[in-house]
Scaffold this active site. Sequence first.
Site, PDB file in Angstrom:
ATOM      1  N   GLU A   1      42.342  33.309  43.317  1.00  0.00           N
ATOM      2  CA  GLU A   1      43.068  33.801  44.478  1.00  0.00           C
ATOM      3  C   GLU A   1      43.155  35.290  44.515  1.00  0.00           C
ATOM      4  O   GLU A   1      43.973  35.846  44.686  1.00  0.00           O
ATOM      5  CB  GLU A   1      44.423  33.259  44.871  1.00  0.00           C
ATOM      6  CG  GLU A   1      44.261  31.815  45.172  1.00  0.00           C
ATOM      7  CD  GLU A   1      45.513  31.281  45.792  1.00  0.00           C
ATOM      8  OE1 GLU A   1      46.707  32.015  45.956  1.00  0.00           O
ATOM      9  OE2 GLU A   1      45.709  30.040  46.147  1.00  0.00           O
TER      10      GLU A   1
ATOM     11  N   GLU B   1      43.592  23.852  43.727  1.00  0.00           N
ATOM     12  CA  GLU B   1      44.898  23.686  44.088  1.00  0.00           C
ATOM     13  C   GLU B   1      45.129  23.149  45.616  1.00  0.00           C
ATOM     14  O   GLU B   1      44.331  23.549  46.211  1.00  0.00           O
ATOM     15  CB  GLU B   1      45.634  25.213  44.097  1.00  0.00           C
ATOM     16  CG  GLU B   1      45.942  25.511  42.909  1.00  0.00           C
ATOM     17  CD  GLU B   1      46.608  27.229  43.002  1.00  0.00           C
ATOM     18  OE1 GLU B   1      47.458  27.311  43.852  1.00  0.00           O
ATOM     19  OE2 GLU B   1      46.263  27.773  41.989  1.00  0.00           O
TER      20      GLU B   1
HETATM   21  C1  BG6 Z   1      48.839  29.969  44.870  1.00  0.00           C
HETATM   22  C2  BG6 Z   1      48.755  30.322  43.510  1.00  0.00           C
HETATM   23  O1  BG6 Z   1      48.834  30.974  45.609  1.00  0.00           O
HETATM   24  O2  BG6 Z   1      49.750  29.182  45.513  1.00  0.00           O
HETATM   25  C3  BG6 Z   1      49.879  29.717  42.813  1.00  0.00           C
HETATM   26  O3  BG6 Z   1      47.571  30.184  42.928  1.00  0.00           O
HETATM   27  C4  BG6 Z   1      51.188  29.462  43.594  1.00  0.00           C
HETATM   28  O4  BG6 Z   1      49.989  30.292  41.503  1.00  0.00           O
HETATM   29  C5  BG6 Z   1      50.705  28.659  44.671  1.00  0.00           C
HETATM   30  O5  BG6 Z   1      52.418  29.114  42.837  1.00  0.00           O
HETATM   31  C6  BG6 Z   1      51.984  28.343  45.662  1.00  0.00           C
HETATM   32  O6  BG6 Z   1      52.521  29.483  46.052  1.00  0.00           O
HETATM   33  P1  BG6 Z   1      54.039  29.714  46.083  1.00  0.00           P
HETATM   34  O7  BG6 Z   1      54.383  30.953  46.560  1.00  0.00           O
HETATM   35  O8  BG6 Z   1      54.597  28.620  47.100  1.00  0.00           O
HETATM   36  O9  BG6 Z   1      54.732  29.464  44.793  1.00  0.00           O
END
Ligand code: BG6
Length: 487
Positions: free
Chosen positions: A169, A384
């Site tokens: 990201e 993800e």
């Molecule tokens: C993504 C990242 O942006 O989202 C992760 O790659 C991150 O590292 C995930 O934890 C969720 O984001 P958040 O802010 O809800 O923890």
Amino acid sequence: MTKETITFPKDFLWGAASAAYQVEGAYDRDGKGPSIWDVFAKIPGKTKNGTNGDIAVDHYDRYLEDVDLMQKLGMKAYRFSVAWSRILPAGEGAVNEAGIAFYARLIKALKDRGIEPILTLYHWDLPQALQDKYGGWESRQTIDAFIQYCRVLFTRFGKDVRYWVTFNEQNVFTGLGYRWASHPPNVTDIKRMYAANHVVNLANAAAINLFHELVPTGQIGPSFGYGEVYPATSDPADVLAALNANEFNNAWWLDIYCRGHYPVRIFRLLTQMGIAPTVTDADTALLTSAQPDFLGINYYHGGTVARPTVAETDTTAEKTFAAIDPYMMAADHDQDSPEHYLFTSVENPHLQKTEFGWEIDPVGFRVALRSVYEKYQLPIIVTENGLGAYDQLTPTGEIHDPYRITYLRDHLVQLYGALQDGVPVLGYCAWSFTDLLSWLNGYAKRYGFIYVNRDDTSEKTLTRIPKDSFYWYQNVIRSNGATLTEQ
Ligand code: BG6
């Protein structure tokens, strides 16, 4: 009419993901150097309740227990990141063999259990030494350090790891780090953000080229945080705004990764605003020479936009920035922002939100996969996707998370739809495997299939407890998706 039975491709990579700073802990053990997150998280007021990853969920000490749980879940792939400053404590120079040994043990444990490692080189934890010495990603010397780090990992792990992710990201860490000061290096300067982002692009391209030289049997690509942007209405001005927003939020990175150049409309605007990065001919040659083998897509949500608040009558290159917009002097606090001239973000009345205010849009996931593939023609790994929620441990020690099951099921059904549409999706890594540290939301925003017994103020027991979603995903994997049909 009977429903068609869902069957995923037989070698589909059913997985889950994590990142070093969010799970490992052991932040100063066995020769590890400090990262920019080790330092930033300790600045008062920067993270939720002052949380940090010093101990995180102690994956460094409990990795074998975690890998056993992955096997029990039936995972075919595990995406994790390497902490650069475990390998090169000063970011460059001497190699820390103890750091190499930790990842060697992890990779072996995964492979012994038939789990494909997907290794992310950079999930936001730049060695602090490089920030101090060179100014981090604002300096091209950091590219040389990154390439040294990549060379070490490609050489040591190239034969054991098939799938590699360069940057996680890039859009998020450059924006939050250099524009909004909510990530390190704690800067609020959009021009510096675009300059640093360009340096990261060059590092990404150089790493891909080196990988293809050293690991010809492997595959490498970036993981991009993608969200499709919809027009608020069929008003052509809103449709144009959505095109602008997709170029600004998505193509600005994906075009560089896959084609080696920036989208012209956005580049022209940034040039007129005096904030565009400097791109040399040598940069363009490097950027166009590097081709990822796949695109990693992180999908949480997209956005919806309407026409910008200013009229755009003429944007020819000779015009000065002030001349683009006759209303520039209007009382708009965002008039220094490129978005001001491109689109206005609005609510989407069709979508529900999570407890943390993120839109839930499974169909948008299919749209995203389709759009990305049609435009760039590369296989996709979903690196993800998941739901952050306030899970509760019951007095009898269970975690009932039907909302997560619904979220994941709805997204997997749409992923299947994209596969049926013809999009080559190689795998799906849910975010996340265990609960872990949310960069800005501490330990209360939980994503895992496995509950970890800790909170913002105490490490408690750090015990791992599979949630209901664990058993649900186990069945999905075991049936290669068929149980999704029944739900
Ligand atoms: C993504 C990242 O942006 O989202 C992760 O790659 C991150 O590292 C995930 O934890 C969720 O984001 P958040 O802010 O809800 O923890």
